[in-house]
Design a protein around this motif. Sequence first.
Motif, mmCIF file in Angstrom:
data_model
loop_
_atom_site.group_PDB
_atom_site.id
_atom_site.type_symbol
_atom_site.label_atom_id
_atom_site.label_comp_id
_atom_site.label_asym_id
_atom_site.label_seq_id
_atom_site.Cartn_x
_atom_site.Cartn_y
_atom_site.Cartn_z
ATOM 1 N N ILE A 1 -6.613 -5.331 14.886
ATOM 2 C CA ILE A 1 -6.575 -4.713 16.206
ATOM 3 C C ILE A 1 -6.835 -5.817 17.227
ATOM 4 O O ILE A 1 -7.862 -6.494 17.161
ATOM 5 C CB ILE A 1 -7.633 -3.595 16.321
ATOM 6 N N PRO B 1 -1.194 3.857 10.993
ATOM 7 C CA PRO B 1 -0.974 3.597 12.423
ATOM 8 C C PRO B 1 0.468 3.854 12.862
ATOM 9 O O PRO B 1 0.702 4.322 13.979
ATOM 10 C CB PRO B 1 -1.341 2.118 12.583
ATOM 11 N N SER B 2 1.430 3.573 11.992
ATOM 12 C CA SER B 2 2.829 3.850 12.340
ATOM 13 C C SER B 2 3.044 5.355 12.466
ATOM 14 O O SER B 2 3.745 5.831 13.367
ATOM 15 C CB SER B 2 3.773 3.304 11.271
ATOM 16 N N TYR C 1 -3.450 3.565 4.325
ATOM 17 C CA TYR C 1 -4.045 3.438 5.658
ATOM 18 C C TYR C 1 -3.367 2.404 6.537
ATOM 19 O O TYR C 1 -3.447 2.486 7.750
ATOM 20 C CB TYR C 1 -5.546 3.176 5.545
ATOM 21 N N LYS C 2 -2.723 1.417 5.927
ATOM 22 C CA LYS C 2 -2.010 0.465 6.786
ATOM 23 C C LYS C 2 -0.704 1.063 7.292
ATOM 24 O O LYS C 2 -0.090 0.547 8.216
ATOM 25 C CB LYS C 2 -1.763 -0.850 6.053
ATOM 26 N N THR D 1 12.257 -2.802 9.451
ATOM 27 C CA THR D 1 11.022 -2.028 9.375
ATOM 28 C C THR D 1 10.057 -2.615 10.394
ATOM 29 O O THR D 1 10.110 -3.803 10.684
ATOM 30 C CB THR D 1 10.338 -2.147 8.003
ATOM 31 N N SER D 2 9.205 -1.782 10.931
ATOM 32 C CA SER D 2 8.152 -2.283 11.812
ATOM 33 C C SER D 2 6.822 -1.790 11.285
ATOM 34 O O SER D 2 6.714 -0.653 10.823
ATOM 35 C CB SER D 2 8.338 -1.764 13.234
ATOM 36 N N TYR D 3 5.860 -2.642 11.371
ATOM 37 C CA TYR D 3 4.511 -2.266 10.967
ATOM 38 C C TYR D 3 3.541 -2.669 12.050
ATOM 39 O O TYR D 3 3.814 -3.582 12.829
ATOM 40 C CB TYR D 3 4.104 -3.004 9.690
ATOM 41 N N PHE D 4 2.409 -2.029 12.026
ATOM 42 C CA PHE D 4 1.339 -2.492 12.892
ATOM 43 C C PHE D 4 0.731 -3.738 12.259
ATOM 44 O O PHE D 4 0.749 -3.892 11.036
ATOM 45 C CB PHE D 4 0.283 -1.394 13.068
ATOM 46 N N GLY E 1 -7.220 3.524 14.979
ATOM 47 C CA GLY E 1 -7.895 2.326 15.496
ATOM 48 C C GLY E 1 -7.144 1.608 16.596
ATOM 49 O O GLY E 1 -7.742 1.101 17.541
ATOM 50 N N SER F 1 6.755 2.159 2.339
ATOM 51 C CA SER F 1 5.414 2.244 1.733
ATOM 52 C C SER F 1 5.385 3.217 0.563
ATOM 53 O O SER F 1 4.432 3.257 -0.202
ATOM 54 C CB SER F 1 4.389 2.669 2.792
ATOM 55 N N TRP G 1 -5.519 2.307 -1.102
ATOM 56 C CA TRP G 1 -6.114 2.492 0.210
ATOM 57 C C TRP G 1 -5.301 1.734 1.268
ATOM 58 O O TRP G 1 -4.970 2.264 2.323
ATOM 59 C CB TRP G 1 -7.553 1.973 0.145
ATOM 60 N N ASP G 2 -4.988 0.491 0.942
ATOM 61 C CA ASP G 2 -4.183 -0.338 1.850
ATOM 62 C C ASP G 2 -2.846 0.296 2.148
ATOM 63 O O ASP G 2 -2.415 0.366 3.289
ATOM 64 C CB ASP G 2 -3.876 -1.685 1.169
ATOM 65 N N ALA H 1 -8.431 9.317 10.926
ATOM 66 C CA ALA H 1 -8.066 8.002 10.389
ATOM 67 C C ALA H 1 -6.784 7.471 11.023
ATOM 68 O O ALA H 1 -5.948 8.240 11.493
ATOM 69 C CB ALA H 1 -7.900 8.086 8.879
ATOM 70 N N GLY H 2 -6.675 6.159 11.038
ATOM 71 C CA GLY H 2 -5.446 5.518 11.485
ATOM 72 C C GLY H 2 -5.282 5.444 12.992
ATOM 73 O O GLY H 2 -4.215 5.105 13.489
ATOM 74 N N GLY I 1 9.557 1.632 7.793
ATOM 75 C CA GLY I 1 8.368 1.022 7.194
ATOM 76 C C GLY I 1 7.560 2.042 6.414
ATOM 77 O O GLY I 1 7.010 1.748 5.357
ATOM 78 N N ILE I 2 7.490 3.256 6.949
ATOM 79 C CA ILE I 2 6.741 4.317 6.265
ATOM 80 C C ILE I 2 7.427 4.668 4.946
ATOM 81 O O ILE I 2 6.782 4.837 3.903
ATOM 82 C CB ILE I 2 6.601 5.554 7.173
ATOM 83 N N THR J 1 -10.351 -0.078 6.175
ATOM 84 C CA THR J 1 -8.900 0.058 6.313
ATOM 85 C C THR J 1 -8.537 1.437 6.848
ATOM 86 O O THR J 1 -7.501 1.614 7.488
ATOM 87 C CB THR J 1 -8.225 -0.149 4.944
ATOM 88 N N SER J 2 -9.407 2.411 6.591
ATOM 89 C CA SER J 2 -9.088 3.770 7.026
ATOM 90 C C SER J 2 -8.983 3.893 8.544
ATOM 91 O O SER J 2 -8.444 4.871 9.053
ATOM 92 C CB SER J 2 -10.128 4.750 6.478
ATOM 93 N N SER J 3 -9.441 2.891 9.274
ATOM 94 C CA SER J 3 -9.233 2.913 10.723
ATOM 95 C C SER J 3 -7.778 2.606 11.053
ATOM 96 O O SER J 3 -7.339 2.805 12.174
ATOM 97 C CB SER J 3 -10.120 1.862 11.380
ATOM 98 N N GLY J 4 -7.045 2.111 10.085
ATOM 99 C CA GLY J 4 -5.664 1.729 10.326
ATOM 100 C C GLY J 4 -5.474 0.226 10.292
ATOM 101 O O GLY J 4 -4.369 -0.267 10.221
#
Lengths: 1106, 544
Positions: free
Chosen positions: A749, B101-102, B97-98, A742-745, B152, B52, B93-94, B149-150, B48-49, A797-800
């Motif tokens: 930032i 980005p993916s 939203y985390k 798996t890969s995550y960001f 960033g 989640s 939320w985590d 969103a996402g 990863g998605i 967190t909503s920014s990512g």
Amino acid sequence: MLKFTLPLILLLFFSLTLQAQQRKVAGTVTSSDDGNSLPGVSILVKGTATGTTTDIDGNYSLPNISSSTVLVFSFLGFQPQEVLVGDREIINIAMLSTVTKLDEFVVTALGVKRQKREIGYSTEKIGSEDISRSGAPNVINAIVGRSAGVLVSQGDGVEGGTTRITIRGNNNLNGNNQPLIVVDNVPMENTPGLENIGRGVDWGNGVSDLNALDIEDYTVLKGGAASALYGARGANGVILITTKRGKKQKGIGVTYSFDHKITHPYRYRDVQNKYGHGGPISFTEPDFPVDGEGNLLYPGIYGNDKLVLNQEGATSSTSEEFGYYGSAVSWGPEMKGQMIKWWDGEQRAYSPQPDNYKMPFQDGYTQTHNLAASGGSDKGTLRISLTRQDHKPIISNSNYNRTTVNVGTTLNVSDKVKADAVMTYVKFNRLNSPVLGEDWNSFSKGYLYSWPRSYQGIDMQNYQLADGSRNNLEGYPFMYVDKYLWWNYYNNNTSLDRDKYTGSLALTYNVTSWLNLTARAGRDYTIEQKVATSKPTDVIGLMGGSYSSDLSRNNSDNFEFVATAEKTNIFNSKLNIRLTAGANRWDYKYYSIYGHSGTWYYPNMYTFFNYTESVTSLNEIGELVVDEKGDLLKDIAAQEKVKNIRNNSVFSFLNLDYNEYLFLELTGRNDWSSTLPSNSNSYFYPSASASFIASEAFHIQKHLPWLNFLKIRGGASQTASGTDPYQTAFYYTTALFGGDQTSYFPTLIPPFQLKPQRVNSYEAGLNIGMFENRIDIDFTWYYKYSFDQILDLPLPTSSGAPGIRINEGILSNRGIELIVNTVPIQTSEIILKAGLNISRNRNRIESLGDYSDTYVLADIWGLNGPAIALKEGDDYGSIIGYDYLYNEKGERIVNDAGTKYEITDTRVPIGNASPDFTGGVHTELSWKGFRLFTLVDTKWGGDIYCGSYVISLQTGQSPSTLLERDGGGLPYTDPEGNVRNVGIVLDGVYADGTKNDKVVHYYYKYLPNAGGWGKFISTPGILENTWVKMREISLAYSLPGKVCDKLRVFQGLTLSVTGRDLFYIYTTLPDHINPEGVMGSGNAQGFEWASYPGTRSFSFNVNASF
Amino acid sequence: MTEMKRFNKILLLLFMISMMVACTKDFNEINTNPHGFTTASDGSLFNGIIESMVLKGDEQFYINNEILYKQTQLAAVTKDAWGNFTIGTEALWDNYYKTLPSIRELEKRYDAAEPSSSINRMKAMLDIVFAYKTFKMTDLFGDIPVSKAGYGFQDLEYLHPEYDTQRDIYLNMLAKLKTADSLLSDTAVEAEPFLSFKAFDKFFKGDVMQWQKLANSLRLRYAMRMVNQEPELAGEVILDVLENNRPILVGYDLASPVLESACLWPAQSGFKNESLNWSFREHNGLRMGSTLWHLLSINDNGDGSGIFDPRAYIFFEPDGNNLWSAFPQVPDLTTPSSGGVPYGEHRDDAGNFNIKGDNCNYSPFNYFLIRDQDYMPIIFITGAEVHFLLAEAYFRGIGVPADRDRADIEYMNGINSSVDWWKKLSRTLQLPLSALKFKDVVSIPQNLNAASVLNHFGSWIATTDEEFLALIYTQCWIDAFRQPWDAYALARRTGLTPRDGGPLNHFRMPYPPSEYQYNSTNCNAAIARQGGDSPETKLWWAKK
């Protein structure tokens, strides 16, 4: 030796009498401090160039001296003396040591020794005597209270923990703010140590490996100009340590010293000893639950939603009314020795336990033995030293020891080439360091948050069954600590084993009289292993057993090449010039590997190999079936960490000196840091400093005889630094899911444009010496502007990503330092010195960039409690939390029921940890062989969030919670209609502005309105933390040289006793909470939580030379 | 002379050192983390998605077990809750939203890629997961940041995203699902890069048809969820799915069981659902509640003689005294308190299974259901739910003409599918250590099956339209036993799910503290728009 010298002197005597006019004069020069003879003292016939020096025994003789001759005796560190010969033929001189610091020598950048008077920036020196006498936990702590602008703090915990040092405040918004420590010109690795303010295990940091007995002295370089030449790493100031070298000396050249120190915990938090366990589960008088047979049962802690509020029978829940509280709640019945059925089923007396939380503490000790041999000749010198320290801290199962071998040698290879080598080996072993703060295995948290006043430590005594297995403690009623805390404490051990090698080699080649080349290589190499074992909890030796090992290698290499050209009296002027150029490379390499066992397969076997293989098969429809549960390979595989940094530099400095009263220093340095992107990894920074000795330039003393020294100095400098490695690329985090990657960001930032962080510093100072330097005053003003600061700011967190790393923070430091040294009394018998230092620093957050105006440095419970933060426009170390809601008149608003204060939605600033000033006063009295030293230091002002205070109110442990319970409250009618004097009225107004007049139960004063976990009011925990402390009293006695000579055993013998951290003269914290119990050594200072008791120590020391 | 030579040598050395120092050679190598990944394949991001979607511990503990079971009355919370739900809202939320980005990264890659069947399939799968996750979030919170969103990591302009209205979110996500369905209809032969990508699909192992069924089933669910607010738009979606025979998950096909569902199956996908047991064991407050009990048993007999629904045996087990006992949904002062440790891992060990601790005097959840980290799936939607959705659509004439007979059939198939699905599942559940299988421990009486449920809840017992709807909702609600968030949505939408005491007055989760603290302007705007941030504030689709 005496055998030879006596006849020799007699012979001289007779020969001298033969020549009446031109005689030989001879004698011995000793130090008035300790009576020891002084070798190498220069003796000049005044007005001539004729003279001699004393030999190794302090003896001298001069031929052809007339009666009218004046002899000038001078020696570094002593006051020069002039003596008229008269008709004497033997002149013995006792020299007084220099009492003023004005003309001492200090070590400056790159190890250059310079006279303090010529330096354009502030430095301070601490000598070996101060270090070894103080009995401080480590070398750097000896500076506490002695130096202006240097803050040293020891975090909560026991001896051997980390030390935090800052010089003139914080230069970085986040990241390391501690100075660079340079030992014999080799920078030492000193990690910040425990940074978590809330919890953790403190294994100490590199400073504690420095052996006090091998150190000659150290110098603190405070300003930017001072440290510009250590580059980025010196941006926070530099502490230059010089270790001892051998020298020619009398006797066999061996010294032995022994030190025994006792550490005694004495300052325990005050608690009430009247009421025991019980939660706020009813508004009626606390009572025991009763079983069917009428036995009194152990009181309960938690209520539920059946809390009867009033006589109308309205109910609520305890959590609704009082929030979340620990199981240490002591709101229960009075302890009168009633026999009750305890939680373990036994009948026990419910009686006061006044000393229950002294149980885990004991007196600690430290024993130090040091044996050193040194000697020298024209060819060079050698010193070998062996030190052994054994520590038993104030808690059990945490002993440690340290063995240090130090070899220092200088070698005169030829007339022009000199070599200097030093090598230190430290072996450190420690069994466990205590778990601190908010941790399920922290017993200090247990006493504060989980165990009530009636706690009898049954779990502590019975953690183990007779067969060696773990007692399951059926019925254990306490929460928020591990039920098996004491089992874990004694059976789950971590041992630390560290081997540290540091060494440096320098070769100096005096090419010509004006050119000198030095090459230097140094290494700091550490191998550290931490092994953690958890004993199995069953008899067989399988269940719960675990093993892990963490092995790391830390290597810091430093290479340096310096060329110095020097020319005096250029073109016959009074201008002297020195030009230095050099290059430096610093390589840092870190590697660690960590592995652990799995689910044990072999009993009592502590090894990686002890894991259980998972057995799987496919069932009839092709699904994977786990036949035997075991460990997943990904969970068992060893993990590695790597960190590599390289820094290359070239530098140059130019020193100009005009007529010994005007000095100018210009420096420039260019660094190339591997941690920055290629477009910004090369950066230059300069410095300039000047000093002007006005008293000499204008011969001021002629007009003002009492003013014998006046110096004005100033400087401006810049320093720049790289950052942590691996920030220039974007890294995904990765793991496995379902057997595939798996890969995550990342959660941050990264900075898109990384630049070096810079600090501009300005400094000006004034030195005044008065009454033959009996009073000397040093005043410094400074201003530092740190910009392009790298820090991580929170994002929604909503920014990512919950955070962003920026490179645009700005902060400033401005401050003043005042040092006054005086010698009120000085006769040949008695010297009294007294000194004062005081400093004030304002560390202001100018900007946090565009993304946020608050940056949380640290917190314990996330948003569920207070935090230490940086806030734009505020001083460093804001404490933010949930505050009262005030009306426009500044009155607190309470809810309609009069039970709770209204609080803010978000966290706002409620305090600040920056002190108003810090300072110290020391005195030193010498009389004959005795020396008495005292030191008082202070931290004045600054807040802390005092968790122990809040929780001891919330749990009813604090003595102040007795007031209403003992009938000192207002008349209150409980739900059963009984009226007792246990009521309170919260001070505040309703939303409409009318004054609250509702009498409510005292629970409302202490429980929901004191604070604690959750979105509760944080303000009551903010307390001013000012203290004045009797830091040190020591008395030493040195056997006079003459007595030693007669005994013919010792060359010198000194005995001393030192009391350290003796008591607080003044403190603002209530309930005897430890004012220095602030946790950790990170940037977030100002949070106290379940701290250890304060300790004091007494040490006895013998130092003998043979 | 020799002096000069030596001097020259030293100068040379100095020169060499300067040369060595002045350059930045090897810096790239030194500053590269040997263990860091600078690239990520499409598949690994997608994996990863998918990961989640596994329920996290804090969500289960603080949201599901603390709030949703209580509010939906699918179970009873026996002790005062811990109340620190913000841990749960932050976790939700985590999680969302985390992962975003993916999703944004893959969207960017697919937008930039040359269109192909492979890219279409990957994009469709991504959008389906994205839509599911987004619907789940908005249904818990109302307006949330989505369209901005996402981003960033892509653009610093998007660090404080504005909130989208729930209506916009619904319409956008329904459109995404529709597009996904059509993209997946491409019958081209599978080729790279899809072949590599599908190895990472832990959901359906690259089975495109399953994805398509999930997409269309979700369209039915979420169209229905907004039906009170947007009847026409909802009808259009439902009609589109039914009229065009889009593939959907099926529980029963006519009279034969198919028992389809969309779930993550830990053992099959190769992971362990580790936080499942923790969230029950540490919480320890959930027990069978009187509301559900009275829909599974005709009386309160402790010996279970009144049980007519086999799911009683699957969802719950007898208490420490081996009696069936429900905690009253609305307890009073006389209700004896609850105790015991029925979710403790000690029960895994041989011989310990029946140890439920002192005072375990109410029926706990069945230990297999909350302990089996290998075979207990994480459920997203079941075939049974699709039948109930269709029953409602046909009964109310939403998108399709009203058809009572068709509604009856779908209702009956819903019950058949649910009972059979749970029974089938129960036979596979086992304890990690002992390998005890469900059927070996709790045997379900043979006479209990879908028919015994239908005997009590056949559509014929309904005398009014509202009663029939209540039957549909009740059975749909029971089927959602391990999807309390879906049952919560159903309760809020219809107000007709089973309930003791007063009407539901809990409609959403307050926003997490971090949004207040760090995105205050946008968060406050959204709160003002919706009329508050309390649980009592109704969501857009629940407003009518």
